[in-house]
Structures are given as structure tokens and as C-alpha cells.
Design an enzyme around this catalytic site. Sequence first.
Site, mmCIF file in Angstrom:
data_model
loop_
_atom_site.group_PDB
_atom_site.id
_atom_site.type_symbol
_atom_site.label_atom_id
_atom_site.label_comp_id
_atom_site.label_asym_id
_atom_site.label_seq_id
_atom_site.Cartn_x
_atom_site.Cartn_y
_atom_site.Cartn_z
ATOM 1 N N PHE A 64 11.010 -10.732 4.106
ATOM 2 C CA PHE A 64 10.760 -9.369 3.648
ATOM 3 C C PHE A 64 11.393 -8.335 4.561
ATOM 4 C CE2 PHE A 64 6.673 -11.625 2.305
ATOM 5 C CZ PHE A 64 7.243 -12.024 1.113
ATOM 6 N N TRP B 89 8.168 -3.621 -2.005
ATOM 7 C CA TRP B 89 8.518 -3.766 -0.593
ATOM 8 C C TRP B 89 8.507 -5.239 -0.197
ATOM 9 C CZ3 TRP B 89 6.177 -5.959 3.630
ATOM 10 C CH2 TRP B 89 6.702 -5.641 4.879
ATOM 11 N N HIS B 90 7.572 -5.994 -0.755
ATOM 12 C CA HIS B 90 7.445 -7.394 -0.366
ATOM 13 C C HIS B 90 8.559 -8.266 -0.912
ATOM 14 C CE1 HIS B 90 3.372 -6.329 0.986
ATOM 15 N NE2 HIS B 90 3.412 -7.449 1.678
ATOM 16 N N GLY B 91 9.152 -7.897 -2.019
ATOM 17 C CA GLY B 91 10.206 -8.753 -2.529
ATOM 18 C C GLY B 91 10.836 -8.229 -3.800
ATOM 19 N N SER C 194 4.304 -1.119 -2.813
ATOM 20 C CA SER C 194 4.002 -2.184 -1.862
ATOM 21 C C SER C 194 4.470 -3.533 -2.404
ATOM 22 C CB SER C 194 2.495 -2.236 -1.594
ATOM 23 O OG SER C 194 2.167 -3.327 -0.757
#
Length: 486
Positions: free
Chosen positions: A486, A322-324, A319
Site C-alpha cells: 500500500f 488508499w489501501h489498494g 480510505s
Amino acid sequence: MTFNSWEFLIFYPIVALLYFVLPKKFKWPMLLVASYYFYIFYQARLVFLILATTLISWLASNVIERTENKRIKKLMLAVTLVVCLGVLFFYKYFNFLSGSITGLISLFGGEPSPVVLNLILPVGISFYTFQTLSYVIDVYRGEVKIERNFFFYALFVSFFPQLVAGPIERPGNLVPQLKEPKKWNNEDAIKGAKHMLVGFFKKVCVADLLSLYVNAVYNNVSEASALGVIIATAMFAVQIYCDFSGYTDIAIGCSRIMGIRLMKNFDHPYTATTIKEFWSRWHISLSTWFKDYLYFPLGGSRCSKPRHMMNLFIVFMVSGLWHGAAWTYVIWGAIHGIYQIVGNLTIKKRNALIERIGLSPKSTVVTVLRRIGVFVLVCFSWLFFRANSMADAISLLRTLFITGWGTGLKDTLTAMNLNWVNLLMSVLSVLTLIMIDHMLKYEDGPDGSVHLTKNSAFIYYVWIVIFAWAILLSHDMTSTFIYFQF
């Protein structure tokens, strides 16, 4: 274009009008054209990526459903995962991985030449990639039937209200609604408009305002004080909530006016009493996506306790990525993974300790203290999420815990450009947000529709939003939504 722009003020009413006046057979083609226009307006150069992702996932899902050969099914699923995640990795993570490897080699005395590509991150790529993957996986599992019309499937992937920043829709919810165009409905229109107004207020009147003072600290870490870090981080917690949930509210409102109900994505996350509950209330579409397509396949909680804890940690690490593409996001994800593990391992002991001192774990005092505790823990993780680099994050931590306590409140506010007028505006904006949250009653259902309990309050609210939005737009103070990156 962004929701908080003059272009969208022209675009959306035209699309909504066409949706209701066109014959049924032309409604969804119009939405498809409008959705691609919406994306091209923002980033025309990379529209081929969403087209390619859509085509490959559609072809693979058709093969999966039509063949009985399990090996071919698995092959098509693997091809989809490799291609879609490969595109995501290349554009979002190549430079991050290259830089990390270069740094690791340098750490051991090597002198590598870094490979850095001049890549533009496709807007919304993480969202539409996950949406296409959920479709193919659901077809592979036999949970949904394929959509035989490619162009209709393309509409599912690109539906403009939620294309850029979600919520990440599942085919079982969105596809049937797109197939059954709705007629004008006063109730849907009113509730959708109210949802949009709530979203605009959160974004323009709270998030954009607070961002000025958050940036004053996080973009100038060498001058930050400990009080400044605390105030700015607490403000960022409100800013990112209002920014992201504001986008979601507008997306849900746009869709609801046309009779289409998107899933609920936020549910008062800062009222959570545990980190686990926080993640059941924050970015719900992503949390449930990871639960269904990563956590459960890894084994979920139906395994040994060490494996269960490892599964939780893996999910939150992914996670974070996934955000950056930065170590700050990885650390942010790792922190929440640790929070979850510690919370699971200690919940019984903590409840027993509370009962031992004569309180109920569900008492008001304990609930309030737990909410404060969760907010503090979440804010600590937000420090890494907001920091521009790991070096900045380390500097902020040093300021917060070691060197930054020599500056008083007055000097801190001055350094943040927070005079008493600006401070009052910020406080009033947050108090208004809290008041609206109390006035709103979220209905049951996947869309999270809202209505205000008092018509007079709604009228005042409408004028506040219109006035504030017009002032901010006229001074070019609006900003893009945080989750667009994102």
C-alpha cells in the site's frame, strides 16, 4: 530489505551503533544515508520518486511560509497536492481506472482497447505521500514552521523505521526528536528491544503461520466450503492485525532504542465495542490523518445530519481506495462507511432497547456481545479486503451463504492443510498472543512503549521468539509485510 530478514539483522545494529558513537553533527546525516540505503536496497529503481516528492513539497512549503500573498500560498498548496497525489494516482491507480472505464464501456456495448501500463508500484508510496502532504498542509495552516535544511526535511520523510509502512508521522512529533539526538539510555534500549520482540513474534510466529491456511482458502475459492471461509476469514483478521501491528511494533522499537518515539498505531482493536471505537484503535495514524485532513475540511459533524453521514461515507471510500487499486478495497471501505452511518443513526435506539430488557449498555454481558458483534462485522469486511478479485469475493459470498454448507469440519480442515498438529500450533500461537497482550501494559504517551510485568515471562518469551524466528528463516517461510503493497 524487510525487518524479518538477515540483512536487517546486520543493518540495524550498525546504524544504531553509529548513531550513538558519531558526534552530534553527524548523527542525522548518517540516518539520512541509512534511510535511503534501506529504501534503495528494497527498490532502487524508484528512489527518484521519493526524492521528487520530497523536493517539491519542501520548495512549496518554503514559498508558503515566506510569502504574504494568499493566492501564492494557495497555488503552492495546490501544486503540492496535484504533483504528490498525481504521482500516487499514476503509479497506483492508472491501470485500475483504465480497466474500470474499459469495463464500463464494454457493459454498454462498446469495444474499447484497454490501456495497461507496465508499472511497478513504489513501495510505501501511500505512506510517504501522506507524510509530505501533512507537512505542507500544516505549514499552510501555520501550525508548524518550515524546515530550512532540505536534507533534514528529507530525513523526516524517509526515516527508515517507518518509511515503508508507517506509522504516518506528523512533523510536530518527529522533526523535533530528529533534531535532538539522544544519548544511550538503558530504559529506552530495553523498552525498544521488547517492542521489537513483540513485533517479531506477531509477524513470524502468528501472521506468517496463519497465512498458510488463509491462502489455502482465498487462493483456491472454487474448492472452498462455508466453514473454510469462516475459519480462514477469522484467521485473516488475526493475521493482518499481527502482520501490520507487528511491523509497527518493530518500527517503534527500532526508533525507541535510539530515543525517538513514534506515535502509537494500534490499541487492541478487536476489543472495540463499536465500529467507531474500532477505528480509534486500528491504524491510528491513518485514521487521525483522514480526520484532520479530510473529514474536518469536509465539515465533520458540524453540519446537517445527512451531510455528516455523507462526510463519513466519503472518508471511508477514500480510505478503501488508499489501501489498494481494486474494487474489493472500495467495497471494503464502503462497508465500513455504512457501518459508521448505521451505528451513528441507531446507537440511541439500541441502548434504549438494551435498557428495556433490564440490562445496562455498559454491563459485562452487553460489552462481550458487542465485542463479538464488532468482530463479526469486521471479519465480514475483511473478506473483501483479502479476496484476490471481485469475482473471488462474489464466489466466497455464494459459498458462505448459499452453496458451501455440505462439507463437514474434518474435510474442511483437511482442505486447508490443517491437521491436528498444525491446528494446535495455530491455536497456541494465538493463545500466546492473547497472553502477551494481557502481560503487556501500554504506557501513556505517543510511542505506546511496552514492558512486561514479569521478568521470568520476558526471558521465556525471548527464547520462544528467537527459536521460532530462526526455524522459520532457515526454511525460507518468512513473507513480506502485507502493508508494503500500500
